[in-house]
Write a protein that holds these residues in place. Structure first.
Motif, mmCIF file in Angstrom:
data_model
loop_
_atom_site.group_PDB
_atom_site.id
_atom_site.type_symbol
_atom_site.label_atom_id
_atom_site.label_comp_id
_atom_site.label_asym_id
_atom_site.label_seq_id
_atom_site.Cartn_x
_atom_site.Cartn_y
_atom_site.Cartn_z
ATOM 1 N N GLY A 38 13.670 14.801 8.457
ATOM 2 C CA GLY A 38 13.622 13.251 8.451
ATOM 3 C C GLY A 38 14.809 12.513 8.646
ATOM 4 N N ARG A 39 15.800 13.293 9.079
ATOM 5 C CA ARG A 39 17.198 12.630 9.456
ATOM 6 C C ARG A 39 17.257 12.029 10.897
ATOM 7 N NH1 ARG A 39 22.451 15.598 7.547
ATOM 8 N NH2 ARG A 39 23.200 13.785 6.681
ATOM 9 N N PRO A 40 17.460 10.741 11.141
ATOM 10 C CA PRO A 40 17.423 9.968 12.360
ATOM 11 C C PRO A 40 18.597 10.832 13.284
ATOM 12 C CG PRO A 40 17.740 8.491 10.750
ATOM 13 C CD PRO A 40 17.918 9.737 10.057
ATOM 14 N N LEU A 41 17.825 11.040 14.614
ATOM 15 C CA LEU A 41 18.908 11.422 15.652
ATOM 16 C C LEU A 41 19.773 10.200 16.086
ATOM 17 C CD1 LEU A 41 16.239 13.407 18.181
ATOM 18 C CD2 LEU A 41 17.519 14.179 16.090
ATOM 19 N N LEU A 42 20.920 10.728 16.425
ATOM 20 C CA LEU A 42 21.905 9.642 16.883
ATOM 21 C C LEU A 42 21.651 8.892 18.051
ATOM 22 C CD1 LEU A 42 25.218 11.737 15.967
ATOM 23 C CD2 LEU A 42 23.960 9.813 14.608
ATOM 24 N N ASP A 43 20.921 9.480 18.987
ATOM 25 C CA ASP A 43 20.462 8.995 20.478
ATOM 26 C C ASP A 43 19.146 8.919 20.325
ATOM 27 O OD1 ASP A 43 23.347 8.803 21.405
ATOM 28 O OD2 ASP A 43 23.025 11.166 21.789
ATOM 29 N N GLN A 44 18.370 8.017 21.358
ATOM 30 C CA GLN A 44 17.001 7.838 21.554
ATOM 31 C C GLN A 44 17.047 8.802 22.684
ATOM 32 O OE1 GLN A 44 15.421 3.954 22.202
ATOM 33 N NE2 GLN A 44 17.542 2.918 21.565
ATOM 34 N N ILE A 45 15.689 9.311 22.868
ATOM 35 C CA ILE A 45 15.135 10.263 23.776
ATOM 36 C C ILE A 45 14.566 9.553 24.969
ATOM 37 C CG2 ILE A 45 13.816 12.266 23.961
ATOM 38 C CD1 ILE A 45 15.799 12.836 22.016
ATOM 39 N N MET A 46 14.931 9.841 25.971
ATOM 40 C CA MET A 46 14.257 9.220 27.283
ATOM 41 C C MET A 46 13.016 9.889 27.419
ATOM 42 S SD MET A 46 16.780 7.460 28.825
ATOM 43 C CE MET A 46 15.939 7.123 30.453
ATOM 44 N N LEU A 47 12.106 9.118 27.666
ATOM 45 C CA LEU A 47 10.688 9.233 27.854
ATOM 46 C C LEU A 47 10.314 10.728 28.950
ATOM 47 C CD1 LEU A 47 8.694 6.171 27.411
ATOM 48 C CD2 LEU A 47 9.297 7.764 25.495
ATOM 49 N N HIS A 48 11.034 10.429 29.810
ATOM 50 C CA HIS A 48 10.865 11.654 30.876
ATOM 51 C C HIS A 48 11.372 12.971 30.405
ATOM 52 C CE1 HIS A 48 15.258 10.579 31.936
ATOM 53 N NE2 HIS A 48 15.237 11.865 32.152
ATOM 54 N N ASN A 49 11.895 13.182 29.151
ATOM 55 C CA ASN A 49 12.362 14.137 28.681
ATOM 56 C C ASN A 49 11.287 14.955 27.688
ATOM 57 O OD1 ASN A 49 14.874 14.749 29.788
ATOM 58 N ND2 ASN A 49 15.926 13.370 28.547
ATOM 59 N N LEU A 50 10.183 14.015 27.441
ATOM 60 C CA LEU A 50 9.128 14.458 26.597
ATOM 61 C C LEU A 50 8.036 14.891 27.245
ATOM 62 C CD1 LEU A 50 9.312 11.504 23.940
ATOM 63 C CD2 LEU A 50 10.307 13.707 23.759
ATOM 64 N N HIS A 51 7.682 16.263 27.286
ATOM 65 C CA HIS A 51 6.669 16.922 28.006
ATOM 66 C C HIS A 51 5.273 17.391 27.475
ATOM 67 C CE1 HIS A 51 9.800 17.211 30.917
ATOM 68 N NE2 HIS A 51 10.529 17.791 30.047
ATOM 69 N N ASP A 52 4.273 17.572 27.815
ATOM 70 C CA ASP A 52 3.084 17.887 27.399
ATOM 71 C C ASP A 52 2.747 19.295 27.660
ATOM 72 O OD1 ASP A 52 2.452 17.635 29.809
ATOM 73 O OD2 ASP A 52 0.405 16.376 29.587
ATOM 74 N N SER A 53 3.696 19.955 28.571
ATOM 75 C CA SER A 53 3.027 21.376 28.795
ATOM 76 C C SER A 53 4.725 22.106 28.770
ATOM 77 C CB SER A 53 2.640 21.480 30.060
ATOM 78 O OG SER A 53 2.720 22.772 30.565
ATOM 79 N N PRO A 54 4.602 23.431 28.376
ATOM 80 C CA PRO A 54 5.745 24.247 28.132
ATOM 81 C C PRO A 54 6.455 24.861 29.377
ATOM 82 C CG PRO A 54 4.201 25.473 27.048
ATOM 83 C CD PRO A 54 3.488 24.051 27.474
ATOM 84 N N THR A 55 5.510 24.571 30.613
ATOM 85 C CA THR A 55 5.898 25.135 32.068
ATOM 86 C C THR A 55 5.779 23.924 32.791
ATOM 87 O OG1 THR A 55 3.644 25.412 32.474
ATOM 88 C CG2 THR A 55 4.873 27.298 31.579
ATOM 89 N N THR A 56 6.642 24.243 33.895
ATOM 90 C CA THR A 56 6.987 23.394 34.913
ATOM 91 C C THR A 56 5.623 23.260 35.942
ATOM 92 O OG1 THR A 56 7.964 24.815 36.537
ATOM 93 C CG2 THR A 56 9.428 23.514 34.904
ATOM 94 N N LYS A 57 5.544 22.326 36.913
ATOM 95 C CA LYS A 57 4.282 22.308 37.678
ATOM 96 C C LYS A 57 4.491 23.578 38.605
ATOM 97 C CE LYS A 57 6.914 19.652 41.222
ATOM 98 N NZ LYS A 57 6.848 18.518 42.143
ATOM 99 N N ASN A 58 5.723 24.436 38.684
ATOM 100 C CA ASN A 58 5.594 25.692 39.454
ATOM 101 C C ASN A 58 5.450 26.730 38.409
ATOM 102 O OD1 ASN A 58 6.435 24.274 41.751
ATOM 103 N ND2 ASN A 58 8.472 24.324 41.074
ATOM 104 N N GLY A 59 5.018 26.602 37.243
ATOM 105 C CA GLY A 59 4.549 27.524 36.285
ATOM 106 C C GLY A 59 5.791 28.264 35.541
ATOM 107 N N GLN A 60 6.937 27.761 35.864
ATOM 108 C CA GLN A 60 8.169 28.408 35.117
ATOM 109 C C GLN A 60 8.227 27.715 33.652
ATOM 110 O OE1 GLN A 60 10.042 30.775 36.482
ATOM 111 N NE2 GLN A 60 8.617 30.590 38.117
ATOM 112 N N PRO A 61 8.800 28.429 32.782
ATOM 113 C CA PRO A 61 9.132 27.917 31.440
ATOM 114 C C PRO A 61 10.144 26.963 31.495
ATOM 115 C CG PRO A 61 9.094 30.448 31.620
ATOM 116 C CD PRO A 61 9.113 29.828 32.961
ATOM 117 N N ARG A 62 9.995 25.803 30.800
ATOM 118 C CA ARG A 62 10.845 24.635 30.975
ATOM 119 C C ARG A 62 12.250 25.110 30.006
ATOM 120 N NH1 ARG A 62 8.881 20.148 32.593
ATOM 121 N NH2 ARG A 62 6.426 19.664 32.565
#
Length: 71
Positions: A38-62
């Motif tokens: 529950g401790r806050p992270l020091l930095d904010q997270i850019m939204l483009h770094n939050l993904h709904d899939s564990p794989t890229t559009k090419n099927g490779q693991p992120r």
């Protein structure tokens, strides 16, 4: 859609499954806390770094960013 309360797991192999929980969401960034402590992270997270899939559009693991665990 990214919403407060969602849990994300780090895709970076060296992070060993580090998890964050989203607290607030802005236009381009989100505030998060360590999901385990529950401790806050020091930095904010850019939204483009939050993904709904564990794989890229090419099927490779992120290898960067965070993947959604709990909607």
């Amino acid at each position: 859609m990214i919403q407060p309360g969602q849990t994300y797991r780090s895709c970076k192999p060296s992070d060993k499954g580090f998890r964050i929980r989203i607290i607030t969401v802005g236009a381009t960034m989100a505030r998060a806390v360590n999901a385990a402590t529950g401790r806050p992270l020091l930095d904010q997270i850019m939204l483009h770094n939050l993904h709904d899939s564990p794989t890229t559009k090419n099927g490779q693991p992120r290898r960067t960013g965070y993947v959604l665990e709990t909607p």
